[in-house]
Design a protein around this motif. Structure first.
Motif, short mmCIF file in Angstrom:
data_model
loop_
_atom_site.label_atom_id
_atom_site.label_comp_id
_atom_site.label_asym_id
_atom_site.label_seq_id
_atom_site.Cartn_x
_atom_site.Cartn_y
_atom_site.Cartn_z
N ALA A 1 -9.31 -0.79 -7.09
CA ALA A 1 -10.53 -0.48 -6.52
C ALA A 1 -10.77 -0.10 -4.98
N TYR A 2 -11.77 0.55 -4.78
CA TYR A 2 -12.05 1.13 -3.42
C TYR A 2 -11.00 2.11 -2.78
N VAL A 3 -10.33 2.66 -3.34
CA VAL A 3 -9.38 3.61 -2.87
C VAL A 3 -9.93 5.03 -2.41
N HIS A 4 -9.60 5.47 -1.17
CA HIS A 4 -10.34 6.78 -0.82
C HIS A 4 -9.18 7.63 -0.63
N MET B 1 -1.38 2.78 -5.98
CA MET B 1 -1.92 2.41 -4.63
C MET B 1 -3.10 1.29 -4.85
N ALA B 2 -2.60 0.45 -4.10
CA ALA B 2 -3.57 -0.93 -4.00
C ALA B 2 -4.73 -1.07 -3.53
N ASN B 3 -5.44 -2.09 -3.85
CA ASN B 3 -6.90 -1.95 -3.48
C ASN B 3 -7.21 -1.67 -1.83
N PHE C 1 -5.07 -2.03 1.53
CA PHE C 1 -5.81 -1.86 2.73
C PHE C 1 -5.14 -1.11 3.97
N CYS C 2 -4.34 -0.17 3.41
CA CYS C 2 -3.55 0.65 4.35
C CYS C 2 -4.34 2.02 4.69
N GLY C 3 -4.28 2.31 6.05
CA GLY C 3 -4.71 3.69 6.33
C GLY C 3 -3.66 4.76 6.62
N GLY D 1 9.02 5.70 -1.66
CA GLY D 1 8.68 4.81 -0.44
C GLY D 1 7.87 3.79 -0.72
N PHE D 2 7.78 2.75 0.01
CA PHE D 2 7.01 1.40 -0.14
C PHE D 2 6.22 1.25 1.27
N LEU D 3 4.73 1.06 1.08
CA LEU D 3 4.38 0.96 2.57
C LEU D 3 3.65 -0.65 2.25
#
Length: 85
Positions: free
Chosen positions: A2-5, A18-20, A39-41, A52-54
């Motif tokens: 949810a809420y991915v941009h 891609m997580a929330n 919540f990564c930018g 790769g893992f962020l």
């Protein structure tokens, strides 16, 4: 999730996660099997390499190497202390 941009001109590989709340600026390249935490930018013109893992709550302004685990340093501290009487 949810809420991915995902902004303009982004290139997304196969089987990415891609997580929330993950946010991608323009012209990002995410290669195959990469994981972007919650919540990564990610700043524009950056790349996330294959596998790769962020980590969560990370801000990225440079490339993430393939096959690497990356997190951004977060300050430790109390944001809103609880007052018990």
């Amino acid at each position: 999730m949810a809420y991915v941009h995902i902004a303009h001109n982004c290139t997304l590989g196969d089987h990415i996660i891609m997580a929330n709340g993950a946010s991608l600026a323009g012209h990002i390249e995410i290669q195959d099997h990469a994981t972007v935490g919650a919540f990564c930018g990610i700043h524009q013109f950056c790349r996330v390499g294959a596998y790769g893992f962020l980590g969560a709550f990370s801000g990225v302004n440079q490339d993430i190497l393939p096959y690497s685990k990356t997190t951004a340093p977060r300050p430790l501290g109390c944001m809103a202390p609880t007052r018990l009487a």
